[in-house]
Write a protein that holds these residues in place. Structure first.
Motif, PDB file in Angstrom:
ATOM      1  N   SER A 188      -5.228  10.261   0.846  1.00  0.00           N
ATOM      2  CA  SER A 188      -4.073   9.383   0.695  1.00  0.00           C
ATOM      3  C   SER A 188      -4.414   8.196  -0.204  1.00  0.00           C
ATOM      4  N   GLN A 189      -5.578   7.626  -0.029  1.00  0.00           N
ATOM      5  CA  GLN A 189      -5.995   6.497  -0.858  1.00  0.00           C
ATOM      6  C   GLN A 189      -6.160   6.927  -2.314  1.00  0.00           C
ATOM      7  N   ASN A 208      -1.857   4.532   4.124  1.00  0.00           N
ATOM      8  CA  ASN A 208      -3.000   5.187   4.764  1.00  0.00           C
ATOM      9  C   ASN A 208      -2.881   5.155   6.283  1.00  0.00           C
ATOM     10  N   VAL A 267      -2.462   7.348  -3.587  1.00  0.00           N
ATOM     11  CA  VAL A 267      -1.629   6.150  -3.690  1.00  0.00           C
ATOM     12  C   VAL A 267      -2.199   5.141  -4.702  1.00  0.00           C
ATOM     13  N   SER A 268      -3.510   5.181  -4.941  1.00  0.00           N
ATOM     14  CA  SER A 268      -4.088   4.257  -5.909  1.00  0.00           C
ATOM     15  C   SER A 268      -4.070   4.810  -7.326  1.00  0.00           C
ATOM     16  N   GLN A 288      -1.094   0.020   0.117  1.00  0.00           N
ATOM     17  CA  GLN A 288      -1.984   1.171   0.205  1.00  0.00           C
ATOM     18  C   GLN A 288      -2.486   1.352   1.631  1.00  0.00           C
ATOM     19  N   ALA A 302      -1.242   0.371  -9.787  1.00  0.00           N
ATOM     20  CA  ALA A 302      -1.390   0.760  -8.382  1.00  0.00           C
ATOM     21  C   ALA A 302      -0.726  -0.301  -7.497  1.00  0.00           C
ATOM     22  N   TRP A 334      -2.902  -3.892  -2.178  1.00  0.00           N
ATOM     23  CA  TRP A 334      -3.829  -3.316  -1.200  1.00  0.00           C
ATOM     24  C   TRP A 334      -3.168  -3.138   0.152  1.00  0.00           C
ATOM     25  N   ALA A 352      -8.322   1.202   1.840  1.00  0.00           N
ATOM     26  CA  ALA A 352      -7.580   0.403   0.862  1.00  0.00           C
ATOM     27  C   ALA A 352      -8.456  -0.720   0.301  1.00  0.00           C
TER      28      ALA A 352
END
Length: 91
Positions: free
Chosen positions: A81-82, A47, A85-86, A43, A37, A40, A25
């Protein structure tokens, strides 16, 4: 096993997921920030959840904790995943 020992084992089990999840993240903030997004820490939490599930699946499938294939899957899953999600898949 005492409650304190159980808590120690659980925290040591999820520590790699916590470290890799939040490092992904934070690296996402450094190397590319997208509009829209989430923050952090959100995120990192997503994660971390994905990483914990991967570690649990690795424990079930390999029969022991700390298998290198599980850690490789952890890195791959947290990176994916990062990326998701971002919103890096959007232009």
């Amino acid at each position: 096993m005492s409650l304190l020992a159980l808590l120690n084992h659980l925290l040591n089990f999820v520590a790699p997921a916590l470290a890799v999840g939040f490092m992904c993240a934070l690296a996402g903030r450094v190397f590319g920030r997208r509009a829209g997004a989430p923050a952090w820490w959100i995120q990192g939490a997503v994660n971390f959840g994905v990483g914990t599930l991967v570690l649990l699946a690795g424990l079930v499938f390999s029969g022991r904790d700390g298998a290198m294939i599980t850690y490789a899957a952890l890195v791959l899953a947290c990176a994916t995943s990062q990326w998701t999600v971002s919103k890096s898949w959007q232009k």
